[in-house]
Design an enzyme around this catalytic site. Structure first.
Site, PDB file in Angstrom:
ATOM      1  CG  HIS A  38       4.503   4.292  13.158  1.00 14.75           C
ATOM      2  ND1 HIS A  38       4.518   5.597  13.333  1.00 14.75           N
ATOM      3  CD2 HIS A  38       5.413   4.105  11.862  1.00 14.75           C
ATOM      4  CE1 HIS A  38       4.856   6.378  13.052  1.00 14.75           C
ATOM      5  NE2 HIS A  38       5.439   5.712  11.876  1.00 14.75           N
TER       6      HIS A  38
ATOM      7  CG  LEU B  30       4.559  -6.530   9.660  1.00 13.91           C
ATOM      8  CD1 LEU B  30       3.486  -6.220   9.395  1.00 13.91           C
ATOM      9  CD2 LEU B  30       5.714  -6.402   9.957  1.00 13.91           C
TER      10      LEU B  30
ATOM     11  NE  ARG C  39       0.219   8.025  14.787  1.00 12.79           N
ATOM     12  CZ  ARG C  39       1.467   8.481  15.640  1.00 12.79           C
ATOM     13  NH1 ARG C  39       1.503   8.372  16.734  1.00 12.79           N
ATOM     14  NH2 ARG C  39       3.019   8.604  15.494  1.00 12.79           N
TER      15      ARG C  39
ATOM     16  NE  ARG D 252       7.508  -3.434  -1.955  1.00 12.88           N
ATOM     17  CZ  ARG D 252       6.715  -3.960  -0.967  1.00 12.88           C
ATOM     18  NH1 ARG D 252       5.868  -4.571  -1.204  1.00 12.88           N
ATOM     19  NH2 ARG D 252       7.382  -4.947  -0.466  1.00 12.88           N
TER      20      ARG D 252
ATOM     21  N   GLY E 176       5.036  -1.036   2.214  1.00 15.60           N
ATOM     22  CA  GLY E 176       4.273  -1.828   2.707  1.00 15.60           C
ATOM     23  C   GLY E 176       4.664  -1.368   4.197  1.00 15.60           C
TER      24      GLY E 176
END
Length: 450
Positions: free
Chosen positions: A249, A415, A252, A359, A412
């Site tokens: 996913h 992970l 993609r 972030r 991100g």
């Protein structure tokens, strides 16, 4: 030559080997017990006969010394008695023996009187059946008393007992072998059930569990352990499938973006800003590169392939990171905490925590390092909106991002914190998130180097 029987034995079933071993051990035990039993019984019977012979001899000696011997001597329990004078002539005897030929020669009589021990004597030359137990005693006036008793009955009894044992032992061994075969079969039945259950576990039945016996024995512990292993394998398989799905996913989206930008550019080349297209493709390529690096890092950590272990100064590492990002730094006075680990992996941990804090921070991020007991504590604190308590463990799962992070372009792949936890646990440490009021604090603890 010895290897062939050993190989044959190893190829037999466990049930057969248990039965054969139990039968062989019992055969040896029975043979040894029978031998000892016959020997002890024979010795006891011989000792009983010797006692009877001695008691009868003492009675005859007493009667001889008192000149009260009857003629002939009365036979008691088929005991043979010969009374000899000083010249070795038989002066009195029981009716069941020879009155002319002594049972013992003069030399044998002298030796028997001197030792006082009974001995075996072949009765056939004296027309007496079987072996005899004979003893010589000395009386007054040079009289010698010879007392004997047949040993044939005892010998016949021992032979009969031996025949009974020889005939009964095979039957007993056969009975034990049958019982051992049945008991071994019932004992190994749970293992057979485990084997059949394991054979039915396949790719289409990953959630199947092995049957657990009711008895709280070693087989029960084995079945429980195997079921726990199947549970772990099922969980690992589910994580692997989820990882592949999430990775597909995540891959993609940038690939679709790159394809779309290139298709648009090729469809309308005259009005296309190729520099802007290249920048967009480069941004998506860098995103793919970061994702591939994170996946490789996780794969390496999952396989246990950590880097070399060396002393790492966490204070120095925090100082350099703070200078590079322009962050606040909290270092206590005194010796800096040093841990044993891979410097590159620990720098990745700190970088991921800092990137995550930047972030979400509103205005400031601070790095802190200190020693707490036997562990070094590394903290990264931001003043952002924080994370609800119920989500603070979930964010360490792979490809997990909260809704607000998913809406951001720089959120991100989810992970970063998974790599942090896996790396810290590989170094024997722990990591968790806590409320900083305001904001969030990531706390990493790693054992100090000894």
């Amino acid at each position: 030559m010895l290897a062939r029987p050993v190989t044959w034995w190893r190829r037999q079933s466990l049930r057969f080997r248990v039965t054969a071993a139990a039968t062989a051990v019992l055969a040896l035990a029975l043979a040894g017990s029978a031998y000892v039993f016959v020997a002890v019984l024979g010795e006891a019977l011989v000792r009983s006969i010797d006692d009877q012979v001695y008691q009868r001899g003492r009675e005859i000696v007493a009667l001889s010394d008192a000149n009260r011997l009857s003629d002939p001597v009365v036979s008691v329990d088929n005991t043979i008695v010969q009374v000899l004078d000083r010249d070795g002539r038989i002066v009195d005897a029981t009716p069941n023996t020879d009155r002319l030929v002594p049972l013992l020669s003069a030399q044998a009589r002298e030796a028997a009187v001197r030792t006082g021990e009974p001995d075996f004597l072949d009765g056939r030359p004296y027309a007496l059946p079987g072996p005899l137990r004979v003893r010589a005693l000395s009386a007054d006036r040079g009289v010698t008393v010879i007392v004997a008793r047949s040993f044939g009955e005892v010998e016949s009894s021992l032979v009969t007992i031996g025949h009974v044992l020889i005939a009964g032992m095979p039957l007993l061994l056969a009975l034990l072998a049958a019982v051992s075969w049945l008991v071994a079969g019932r004992t190994l039945r749970p293992i057979a059930l485990l084997r059949r259950g394991a054979a039915e576990v396949g790719a289409t039945a990953r959630s199947r569990r092995l049957p657990v016996p009711e008895a709280r024995d070693e087989v029960h512990a084995l079945a429980t352990t195997l079921n726990d292993m199947l549970g772990r394998l099922e969980e690992a398989d589910a994580r692997q499938r989820a990882l592949v799905s999430d990775a597909a996913h995540e891959l993609r989206s940038p690939l679709a973006s790159i394809r779309l930008q290139l298709e648009v550019a090729l469809s309308h080349p005259e009005g296309q800003d190729w520099k802007e297209t290249a920048e967009g493709v480069l941004e998506d390529t860098l995103r793919l590169s970061r994702l591939a690096e994170d996946l490789l890092a996780l794969a390496r950590l999952d396989e246990g392939r950590t880097g070399r272990r060396e002393p790492v100064d966490l204070a120095e590492m925090a100082r350099r990171t703070a200078e590079r990002y322009g962050l606040g730094l909290d270092l206590p006075p005194g010796a800096a905490p040093v841990v044993l680990g891979d410097a590159l992996d620990l720098r990745r941990v700190l970088a991921n925590l800092v990137d995550n804090a930047l972030r979400h921070a509103a205005s400031a991020v601070r790095i802190g390092v200190r020693a707490v007991g036997s562990a070094a504590e590394l903290t990264v604190t931001d003043d952002g909106p924080g994370i609800p308590p119920e989500d603070r463990e979930r964010v360490f799962d792979r490809f997990t991002r909260l809704d607000d992070a998913r809406s951001r372009d720089d959120g991100g792949a989810g992970l970063g914190l998974a790599i942090v936890r896996t790396t810290v646990e590989a170094h024997g440490g722990t990591v968790h998130l806590e409320d900083a009021s305001p904001g969030l604090r990531a706390v990493v603890r790693i054992p100090l180097a000894r």
